[in-house]
Structures are given as structure tokens and as C-alpha cells.
Design a protein around this motif. Structure first.
Motif, PDB file in Angstrom:
ATOM      1  N   ARG A   1      -4.654 -11.266   0.583  1.00 35.55           N
ATOM      2  CA  ARG A   1      -4.910 -12.491   1.349  1.00 35.55           C
ATOM      3  C   ARG A   1      -5.588 -12.119   2.663  1.00 35.55           C
ATOM      4  N   ALA A   2      -6.772 -12.674   2.909  1.00 33.56           N
ATOM      5  CA  ALA A   2      -7.496 -12.505   4.179  1.00 33.56           C
ATOM      6  C   ALA A   2      -7.676 -11.032   4.541  1.00 33.56           C
ATOM      7  N   GLY A   3      -7.992 -10.213   3.547  1.00 28.20           N
ATOM      8  CA  GLY A   3      -8.266  -8.812   3.819  1.00 28.20           C
ATOM      9  C   GLY A   3      -7.053  -7.919   3.931  1.00 28.20           C
ATOM     10  N   MET A   4      -5.873  -8.488   3.770  1.00 29.40           N
ATOM     11  CA  MET A   4      -4.644  -7.706   3.845  1.00 29.40           C
ATOM     12  C   MET A   4      -3.902  -7.775   2.509  1.00 29.40           C
ATOM     13  N   ALA A   5      -3.232  -6.703   2.169  1.00 27.36           N
ATOM     14  CA  ALA A   5      -2.441  -6.643   0.945  1.00 27.36           C
ATOM     15  C   ALA A   5      -0.966  -6.553   1.310  1.00 27.36           C
ATOM     16  N   PHE A   6      -0.173  -7.411   0.667  1.00 25.83           N
ATOM     17  CA  PHE A   6       1.279  -7.355   0.804  1.00 25.83           C
ATOM     18  C   PHE A   6       1.796  -6.469  -0.325  1.00 25.83           C
TER      19      PHE A   6
ATOM     20  N   LEU B   1      -0.978  -3.984   4.472  1.00 28.54           N
ATOM     21  CA  LEU B   1      -1.921  -2.891   4.647  1.00 28.54           C
ATOM     22  C   LEU B   1      -3.320  -3.419   4.374  1.00 28.54           C
ATOM     23  N   SER B   2      -4.307  -2.903   5.089  1.00 28.25           N
ATOM     24  CA  SER B   2      -5.679  -3.354   4.899  1.00 28.25           C
ATOM     25  C   SER B   2      -6.143  -3.103   3.469  1.00 28.25           C
ATOM     26  N   GLU B   3      -6.743  -4.125   2.859  1.00 26.41           N
ATOM     27  CA  GLU B   3      -7.274  -3.961   1.504  1.00 26.41           C
ATOM     28  C   GLU B   3      -8.325  -2.858   1.438  1.00 26.41           C
ATOM     29  N   ALA B   4      -9.027  -2.632   2.541  1.00 20.98           N
ATOM     30  CA  ALA B   4     -10.080  -1.617   2.558  1.00 20.98           C
ATOM     31  C   ALA B   4      -9.533  -0.209   2.362  1.00 20.98           C
ATOM     32  N   ASP B   5      -8.231  -0.036   2.558  1.00 25.47           N
ATOM     33  CA  ASP B   5      -7.613   1.287   2.438  1.00 25.47           C
ATOM     34  C   ASP B   5      -7.031   1.540   1.048  1.00 25.47           C
ATOM     35  N   LEU B   6      -7.310   0.637   0.107  1.00 23.05           N
ATOM     36  CA  LEU B   6      -6.698   0.700  -1.212  1.00 23.05           C
ATOM     37  C   LEU B   6      -7.735   0.881  -2.310  1.00 23.05           C
ATOM     38  N   GLY B   7      -7.332   1.555  -3.376  1.00 25.66           N
ATOM     39  CA  GLY B   7      -8.197   1.734  -4.525  1.00 25.66           C
ATOM     40  C   GLY B   7      -7.382   1.849  -5.797  1.00 25.66           C
TER      41      GLY B   7
END
Length: 275
Positions: free
Chosen positions: A67-72, A84-90
């Protein structure tokens, strides 16, 4: 009452296994993922106003909401929940090796004279796909000095030795890396490296780690707990801990630390536990 640090529910979504135990608009199955940056901050709220903990490259998580660039999400290593920021996830990675020294570097080629691409902390997790005499190659096509990695299935055997790798690291509230770490971060790194399950915060650690001690003399690896603080004995006289007094991971005589902490108003030792 549930502990929000360990409960994957935020009102909008919750883990499917919590159905009937918490209120949420939706109950969902987790989406597996892993950390793709050297160090990622885990926040208590999506507004990123308070860092709870940190996660390292290659560590696994379960995502419940984007949601809005963040992951719960929930960290698999200890069950800690946050944003955590979605950009830091893969995508999830099948880890083969972990960084087994205080820190190392990633290089674009197996050449120490090349500029480093990134710095990795002790505990960072990697998938190795090839190797040479001096370097391992990761699945991302990057290279790590071979002596700096250890097989993921080969644990350390002495938690205190791992804790001592962090000597001199700056104190960082909620920190979990050799760039900056707090008291519970040192203990967790020491335990997890030895394949001993360990929660993220000192109060959670005090509740589950080891066995309580009475009047037994201190031994290497014993844990000393205060309200909001934890330290580890390296022998019968000295402990190591990340502390705000020195703003670093330091050695301190056990009796002197007990007196100093109580003298500054943070109370007596609340328990001692043996791993």
C-alpha cells in the motif's frame, strides 16, 4: 492482549491464521519475498516515524499488504511485524552462504581493485552460483571475497564469539548490522548465527531465551537483562553490549556495568539466563 510486534494484523489485513482472533477487513495468505538491499529499516508505522528493527540482504519475509509504496510484513527469522519499503523487496532467494565476518564488499568483478558496489554486514544472506580461488559469484552476478562467506548450513558454535565481532560498532536504536546495532541486535545476531531461535527485542528475549540462573557464577554466553537492556558475558568478569552510554558495542566489567546502569536510574538486573 496481542503484541503488535508479533501480530500480523493492522485492521485492514491480517494473516489468515488469525481469523477469529483479531478484527480485520481481510484475512490473507502471505506473499513470500526477500530483502534486496544491504540493510532495510523495519518501521512500526507506514509513515516511517519510528524504526523498530532492521533486516539484512537475503532475509526472508512474508508480505500481507502492499500500500502506497510500503509493505506490511513479518520477518521469518523472528516473527517481527512492521512496514518496509517495497523498493527493498524482491523474489525469494534460495540462500547458500552468509557473511561470516563483521563486514564485506560486493564487487562487479572478481577483482579487489574494482570499486565496491555495496557493503554487506555480518549475517547478510546470499545465493552463490560459482566460485574461483579468491571470490564467490552471486546469483546477481556480483562477487564477494571467498574468505568472508560461510555456508548457510554451517552454524557458529559460540554466541559470545559472534557478539565479539561487533566490538566497536556504533550504537543504533533498532539497528541490526555492523553499520549500527543495539543491545538486542547483538544478542540476536549471536544466537541466530548459532542457529538458536531468538526474538528481536530484549523484553521478548528475556521471556524465552535459555534457562534462568540463580546464584551460579557467570559463564561465557550468559545473558544479563535489565528493563529495556541486555548484555552477554564473555567470561566470569566481563560482558559485551551495545549501549547508549558509550554509544557503541563495548566491553565492561560486569559489576561496574551493574552499578553504572542502576546508578543512572535504569534499575537493577531483572534476570540472568544461560543459553
Amino acid at each position: 492482549m496481542t503484541d503488535r510486534r508479533l501480530t500480523p494484523a493492522n485492521g485492514r489485513v491480517a494473516a489468515r491464521e488469525l481469523m477469529g482472533r483479531v478484527e480485520a477487513d481481510r484475512f490473507v495468505a502471505p506473499e513470500p519475498a526477500s530483502i534486496t538491499v544491504p540493510v532495510a529499516d523495519l518501521w512500526s508505522t507506514p509513515e516511517r516515524t519510528a524504526r523498530d528493527r532492521q533486516l539484512l540482504l537475503g532475509e526472508e519475509v512474508d508480505i500481507y499488504e502492499r500500500r502506497a509504496g510500503m509493505a506490511f510484513l513479518r520477518a521469518r527469522k523472528d516473527g517481527y511485524v512492521g512496514y518496509l519499503s517495497e523498493a527493498d523487496l524482491g523474489e525469494p532467494v534460495t540462500v547458500t552462504h552468509v557473511v561470516g565476518v563483521p563486514a564485506t564488499h560486493l564487487y562487479s568483478a572478481p577483482d579487489m581493485k574494482r570499486p565496491a558496489v555495496a557493503r554487506l554486514s555480518f549475517g547478510a544472506r546470499l545465493r552463490v552460483v560459482a566460485g574461483s580461488d579468491r571470490f564467490f559469484e552471486t546469483d546477481a552476478g556480483l562477487h564477494v571475497p571467498r574468505p568472508h562467506l560461510t555456508p548457510a548450513n554451517r552454524p557458529f558454535t559460540d554466541p559470545a564469539s559472534v557478539a565479539q565481532l561487533f566490538f566497536g560498532v556504533p550504537y543504533l536504536w533498532g539497528g541490526n548490522s555492523s553499520d549500527g546495532i543495539d543491545c538486542s541486535g547483538v544478542v540476536q545476531a549471536a544466537c541466530l548465527a548459532c542457529h538458536l531461535p531468538c526474538p528481536g527485542d530484549s523484553d521478548l528475549q528475556e521471556a524465552v531465551l535459555g534457562q534462568p540462573l540463580g546464584d551460579e557464577p557467570p559463564a561465557r554466553g550468559d545473558l544479563y537483562f535489565w528493563k529495556g537492556h541486555v548484555a552477554m558475558a564473555v567470561d566470569g568478569d566481563v560482558l559485551i553490549h551495545a549501549n547508549a552510554h558509550h554509544m557503541a558495542v563495548t566491553y565492561e566489567p560486569i559489576e561496574a556495568a551493574i552499578a553504572r546502569i542502576e546508578g543512572q536510574g535504569d534499575g537493577p538486573v531483572t534476570s540472568r539466563r544461560r543459553l
